[in-house]
Enzyme design. Sequence first.
Site, short mmCIF file in Angstrom:
data_model
loop_
_atom_site.label_atom_id
_atom_site.label_comp_id
_atom_site.label_asym_id
_atom_site.label_seq_id
_atom_site.Cartn_x
_atom_site.Cartn_y
_atom_site.Cartn_z
N ARG A 129 0.82 -1.20 0.00
CA ARG A 129 0.00 0.00 0.00
C ARG A 129 0.86 1.26 0.00
O ARG A 129 0.51 2.26 -0.65
CB ARG A 129 -0.95 -0.01 1.21
CG ARG A 129 -1.87 1.19 1.34
CD ARG A 129 -2.50 1.64 0.04
NE ARG A 129 -3.15 0.58 -0.71
CZ ARG A 129 -3.49 0.67 -1.98
NH1 ARG A 129 -3.20 1.76 -2.68
NH2 ARG A 129 -4.08 -0.33 -2.59
N LYS A 164 2.35 24.87 -3.48
CA LYS A 164 1.06 24.31 -3.07
C LYS A 164 1.12 22.79 -3.20
O LYS A 164 0.50 22.17 -4.05
CB LYS A 164 -0.06 24.90 -3.92
CG LYS A 164 -0.23 26.40 -3.72
CD LYS A 164 -1.29 26.98 -4.63
CE LYS A 164 -1.41 28.49 -4.45
NZ LYS A 164 -2.40 29.08 -5.36
N LYS A 196 4.81 39.04 -2.81
CA LYS A 196 3.38 38.94 -3.06
C LYS A 196 2.66 40.14 -2.46
O LYS A 196 3.29 41.02 -1.87
CB LYS A 196 2.86 37.61 -2.50
CG LYS A 196 3.50 36.39 -3.16
CD LYS A 196 3.05 35.10 -2.52
CE LYS A 196 1.59 34.79 -2.80
NZ LYS A 196 1.35 34.50 -4.23
N GLU A 225 5.36 39.77 -7.80
CA GLU A 225 3.97 39.61 -8.23
C GLU A 225 3.34 40.97 -8.44
O GLU A 225 3.40 41.84 -7.56
CB GLU A 225 3.19 38.82 -7.18
CG GLU A 225 1.72 38.63 -7.51
CD GLU A 225 0.98 37.94 -6.38
OE1 GLU A 225 1.09 36.71 -6.27
OE2 GLU A 225 0.31 38.65 -5.60
N ASP A 246 -0.43 38.41 -11.91
CA ASP A 246 -1.42 37.71 -11.11
C ASP A 246 -2.84 38.12 -11.49
O ASP A 246 -3.21 39.29 -11.40
CB ASP A 246 -1.17 38.01 -9.62
CG ASP A 246 -2.12 37.24 -8.72
OD1 ASP A 246 -2.29 36.03 -8.95
OD2 ASP A 246 -2.70 37.85 -7.80
#
Length: 308
Positions: A129, A164, A196, A225, A246
């Site tokens: 597994r 992410k 950002k 960004e 963005d």
Amino acid sequence: MTRLSSVAEAVHLLRAHGLDLAGVEPVVVAALSEDLGGHGVLPAGAGHGVDVTSVATIPADATATAEIIARASGRMAGLPVAAYVLLLVCAEAGPVEVDLLADDGTDVVRGDVVLRVRANTRELLRAERIALNLLTLTSGVATATAAWVAALEGSRTRVRDSRKTVPGLRMLQKYAVRAGGGVNHRMSLADAALIKDNHVIAAGGVVPAFLAVRREFPDIPVQVEVTSARQAHEVVAAGAVDVLLDNMASAEMAAVMAELGELATFEASGGLTLDTAATVAATGVHFVAIGAITHSAPILDFALDFFD
């Protein structure tokens, strides 16, 4: 075909594929601990440390041959990891032979046999597994990435990943992106700066934020960004050479590329889909950042079947 019969050979294969054992081994050890911890459903201590089903039904010295078979079509990734799991778990119980019958980065179709293994039966089932979980996840990421690569075919735009990722699995998922034909963004916060919106607010503007990073870390790559053509012009004038556009409309991105495309590298991000990939690529951006190829990729299904 590649045949492996020792953990050392499996480690060598991992490294040959750009995978660091320091990133793979803790994942496997944690997975083994989950499977054999004896916590949760069973009372504390009941069956702790053993596969109770296999111990009850299979002689300790039994051996078996099994194959890992693709249950769906897609892009292969993670075979060296699956081989490492099988050898790590099974080697102490006796001889193990693992034959890799496919290559990472190639396409498989439903029914393809990608790996064959002969080992102690109990240990093989203990490893099954974990090997499949990692193989299905990484191949799923590679398959999702390959779909983006296909959607961008004919343009210069390449698909790039993000941070992410599933906690603890970043190295494996970014490896799978490469197997799918994509490009990796930074691995960690220390590898490169990405300014950002929250950094911009904290620093008092996009240019002040960029200049602050440049002063503090002059040798670190910096991506900025921006959310408008005006900001793009400002940061490029300030010296930025890597800009993230963005959630910008395609028409605005095309205008930015026409005016600044030779002065910096540009990446599109935010709300991108396979349906709009060609439109975004037509703007001329160098990259598209796609978090979904790691955080939302469906698995590519594989199964392990005994055949003797």
